[in-house]
Structure formats: C-alpha cells, structure tokens
Design a protein around this motif. Sequence first.
Motif, PDB file in Angstrom:
ATOM      1  N   ARG B 153       0.833  -1.208   0.000  1.00 57.92           N
ATOM      2  CA  ARG B 153       0.000   0.000   0.000  1.00 57.92           C
ATOM      3  C   ARG B 153       0.867   1.258   0.000  1.00 57.92           C
ATOM      4  N   ALA B 154       1.918   1.219   0.811  1.00 59.76           N
ATOM      5  CA  ALA B 154       2.805   2.388   0.905  1.00 59.76           C
ATOM      6  C   ALA B 154       3.439   2.661  -0.457  1.00 59.76           C
ATOM      7  N   ARG B 155       3.848   1.594  -1.143  1.00 62.71           N
ATOM      8  CA  ARG B 155       4.466   1.781  -2.478  1.00 62.71           C
ATOM      9  C   ARG B 155       3.452   2.393  -3.434  1.00 62.71           C
ATOM     10  N   ASP B 156       2.197   1.910  -3.345  1.00 58.06           N
ATOM     11  CA  ASP B 156       1.148   2.468  -4.214  1.00 58.06           C
ATOM     12  C   ASP B 156       0.962   3.956  -3.964  1.00 58.06           C
ATOM     13  N   LEU B 157       1.092   4.339  -2.701  1.00 57.38           N
ATOM     14  CA  LEU B 157       0.823   5.735  -2.337  1.00 57.38           C
ATOM     15  C   LEU B 157       1.966   6.674  -2.693  1.00 57.38           C
ATOM     16  N   LEU B 158       3.143   6.125  -2.819  1.00 62.52           N
ATOM     17  CA  LEU B 158       4.315   7.000  -2.985  1.00 62.52           C
ATOM     18  C   LEU B 158       4.270   7.862  -4.250  1.00 62.52           C
ATOM     19  N   ASP B 159       3.858   7.252  -5.373  1.00 64.25           N
ATOM     20  CA  ASP B 159       3.818   8.025  -6.621  1.00 64.25           C
ATOM     21  C   ASP B 159       2.828   9.176  -6.514  1.00 64.25           C
ATOM     22  N   GLU B 182       6.590  15.082   4.903  1.00 63.95           N
ATOM     23  CA  GLU B 182       6.660  14.296   6.142  1.00 63.95           C
ATOM     24  C   GLU B 182       6.061  12.899   5.910  1.00 63.95           C
ATOM     25  N   LEU B 183       4.922  12.905   5.233  1.00 62.26           N
ATOM     26  CA  LEU B 183       4.222  11.651   4.945  1.00 62.26           C
ATOM     27  C   LEU B 183       5.083  10.754   4.043  1.00 62.26           C
ATOM     28  N   GLU B 184       5.709  11.378   3.061  1.00 61.96           N
ATOM     29  CA  GLU B 184       6.515  10.622   2.094  1.00 61.96           C
ATOM     30  C   GLU B 184       7.670   9.902   2.794  1.00 61.96           C
ATOM     31  N   ARG B 185       8.266  10.579   3.764  1.00 64.11           N
ATOM     32  CA  ARG B 185       9.409   9.963   4.454  1.00 64.11           C
ATOM     33  C   ARG B 185       8.965   8.715   5.228  1.00 64.11           C
ATOM     34  N   VAL B 186       7.766   8.799   5.832  1.00 61.60           N
ATOM     35  CA  VAL B 186       7.261   7.623   6.558  1.00 61.60           C
ATOM     36  C   VAL B 186       6.890   6.515   5.567  1.00 61.60           C
ATOM     37  N   LEU B 187       6.248   6.899   4.467  1.00 59.87           N
ATOM     38  CA  LEU B 187       5.863   5.893   3.467  1.00 59.87           C
ATOM     39  C   LEU B 187       7.094   5.193   2.891  1.00 59.87           C
ATOM     40  N   LEU B 188       8.144   5.977   2.668  1.00 55.30           N
ATOM     41  CA  LEU B 188       9.392   5.402   2.157  1.00 55.30           C
ATOM     42  C   LEU B 188       9.968   4.401   3.147  1.00 55.30           C
ATOM     43  N   ASP B 189       9.937   4.767   4.414  1.00 55.06           N
ATOM     44  CA  ASP B 189      10.445   3.868   5.459  1.00 55.06           C
ATOM     45  C   ASP B 189       9.662   2.562   5.478  1.00 55.06           C
ATOM     46  N   VAL B 190       8.334   2.698   5.370  1.00 57.55           N
ATOM     47  CA  VAL B 190       7.488   1.499   5.391  1.00 57.55           C
ATOM     48  C   VAL B 190       7.806   0.639   4.163  1.00 57.55           C
TER      49      VAL B 190
END
Lengths: 192, 232
Positions: B153-159, B182-190
């Motif tokens: 899900r996180a990968r889907d959201l990143l773009d 801020e959100l992107e950094r957390v999504l990247l970590d996930v």
Amino acid sequence: MDWTDSAAADEARRGNQQAFRVLVERHSHAVFRLAFRMTGNEQDAEDMVQETFLRAYKQLQRFDGRAAFGTWLYRICANCSLDLLRSRQSRREAQPPETGNESVHWLDRVAAREPSPERLTQSSQIADLLQPALKRLSATERAAFILRHYEGCDIEEIARTLGVQANAAKHSVFRAVQKLRRALEPAWGAIR
Amino acid sequence: MSHLDEEQLVEAYYAPDEQSRMHMRGCPECRAAFERVQEHLDALRDYPVPERGPGYGGEVWKRLLPQLPPVRKPRAWLRLWLMAPAFATLLAMAFVAGMLTQRKAQLVGTPASTRERVLLIAMNRHLERSQIILSEIANGSTAVLDFPREQERARDLLDDNRLLRQAALRDGDAADASLLDELERVLLDVANSPAEMPSRDLEALQNRIDNEGLVFKVRVRSSDVRFKGQQL
C-alpha cells in the motif's frame, strides 16, 4: 457497572473496552464543551472529541492516576485543539491574504462589526463579539484563557498543558484578557 | 505600594492574594479598576456552547469504537484499495489538467476552479488512504499487522504523494508540501523496511508516527480538504 473513573481506567488499561465506554459516556459532554470553546466550531469540536478519546485510549498506560482522569482527559483535549489551532494558524500565515480586509488589524475588524449601542444591552450580544475576538487570539493565548476562565485550571496546570513555564502561561492569560477587553470595548457600556 | 497594574488586577480576579486585597482596601482607585475587570470577566462567563443530548456519550462511543485498536476491518479497507488505480488515474489527470489550465489561463484567462476541484478530490482520497495505512501501523503489533500488505500500500501511495507534493510546491502551498514531505518519508520507510519487521523497529516507527502527530495532521488536513471541496 458502576465504576469510579479510576477503576474504569484500570479496567480499560487491562483491555476492557466496556470500561473505556463508561469513561467516554461519562466525559463526552465536558470534553465537547472544552473542545467547542477551544475551536469555536461544532464540527471541529466533534473531531476533537473523537481525537481526544482515541489518544486517551492509546495512552492509557501513561495515565498514572495522580491527577483525576477528567483532568488528564481535558489536558489531552486542550492539546489536540491546540494542535488544530496552530496548524490552521500556520496555514493562514503561509498563505497570502485573500482580500484587502485580511490586512486590517483584528481589533479594528471586531470594532467595525460592532452593533449600535442600543443593541448592546444583553450579554448575548457580548457573546456575539466574543467568538470572533477569541478566534483572533493566538492558539496559546486562547487555550490559556479558556483553561483559566472556563475550566478553572490554575497556572501550573495550564503551564503543564501548554508545555511552557508558569510565568509564560500567566502572561498568556493576561494577554488574552487584555485583548478581549479591548476587542469588546463597545459592549462594556451596555452591561453597566 | 504603587497602584496595581492591569496584569495584577487580572491575577487578583482569578487568584486573589492578601497583598492585593490589602492594597485595594485602602485604594479606591485600584478598587474601582478591579471592579471594572471583574465586571468584564464576569460578563464573559456566558459563552454559549451548543447543547448535546443525553445520548451524546453513546453516539461518541459508536463513532469511536471502530477506530480503537486492534479492531481491523480488512474488507472495508479492501474496497477502498481496489479503487486505487482509479484514484491514481484521477490524480494523473489532475496533474496534467493543472499543467494545461495553467498554460491556458495565461493565454485565455481560463479559471482554474476545475483543476482545483480535481486536485482537492485527489488530495482527499490520498489523505484518506494514507490515514488508513498510518493508523494500521500506529495501532498494530508484529503479531497482528500484515506488514507486507502495508508495504504494498505504501508503495502504491508514494507516486501519488510525489505528484501531490510537486503540485503543492508549484502552487506555493508550503504547508501541504511540508505535510506531504513528512508523509513521504514515513511511506518510504514502510516501503523499504524488511517484510519481517522486528518488533523494536516497528515500535520505533510507531513512535515516530505518534511523536510527529502524523495521523492527526493527516486527519485534520483531510477534513479541511473535504470541507473546501464541498464549498466549491
């Protein structure tokens, strides 16, 4: 079940959701009142009520029972509302003013909206001026004033909630009162 | 003793001390000033608050219950996630529409309200989906959390997140750009963490989400965006 707040909090900490339900049902009205005063908006207040109980549930392990559960809860609510007010304030500051009116000082705007002296004979009219005047206080001033004036918190309690020194909390209350008194200047004649 | 100043008078209203009392007893000027402060502050006591009915506590509980961890409703989430490609298309359209309307607007003065509406819808969907994933992670434990699914899900959201962040930067919306960053950094970590996440790493991630108040910020912004969308 007829739990005290403290017993219900203990039970909830052990995973008993019904115990937490008791606390929610018991404190919802008071939390809503505080949230509404802090945000000045019903929808925001409802959101703050949800957020407060959600945070409380997640942080139950941190509730050590030294303060009353209600006091702890109101502190969470005040902090949630502060976060909201600050985020709104920083958004407003980050964006250019939408109209020429925005550049007018808030005190002038409150004064410009003032009703005629004849209309200013009831305290409800003070309430009409109070809402916009409160919205023009800084988030910290507003929170400090609400906690002091309506919730009866002492300065130490306010300082802990706002995460500032006692002197700063005291001065925030004073600045809020000072601004409100000036903003409501047109109304004072009517209450004599 | 010199006269009491306004700050002392306000303090005397909330927490009268013996010194102020003594002074006011012997100083009609300060007494009058204090009575005025008292009159004003008493008048502010009646701050009308909308009434809530006797069943309000129960209503709050009903709304709260589905949000309490560890309750999970994968099927409800799934429906939203099945729509992800549609949201991604919508977002891409918004981005392209933004580029086009911006150029056209310079030439023929086309209003950008359509673009704004599309962007608001895309932003709202994105924040709602982000809120789901953040809540799942913030409230989950290694025992119950399906971390590989959250990573997908996180990968889907990143773009989408990158596109929205660029749009925010282009529009000069620093607050949105900062939140999305801020959100992107957390999504990247996930997205980049090992699929078998050790519990101490998950705890660190949860603390980070919690300390930054990210779920709350996303929720507040999502609510603002939704409200703004309704106004257009």
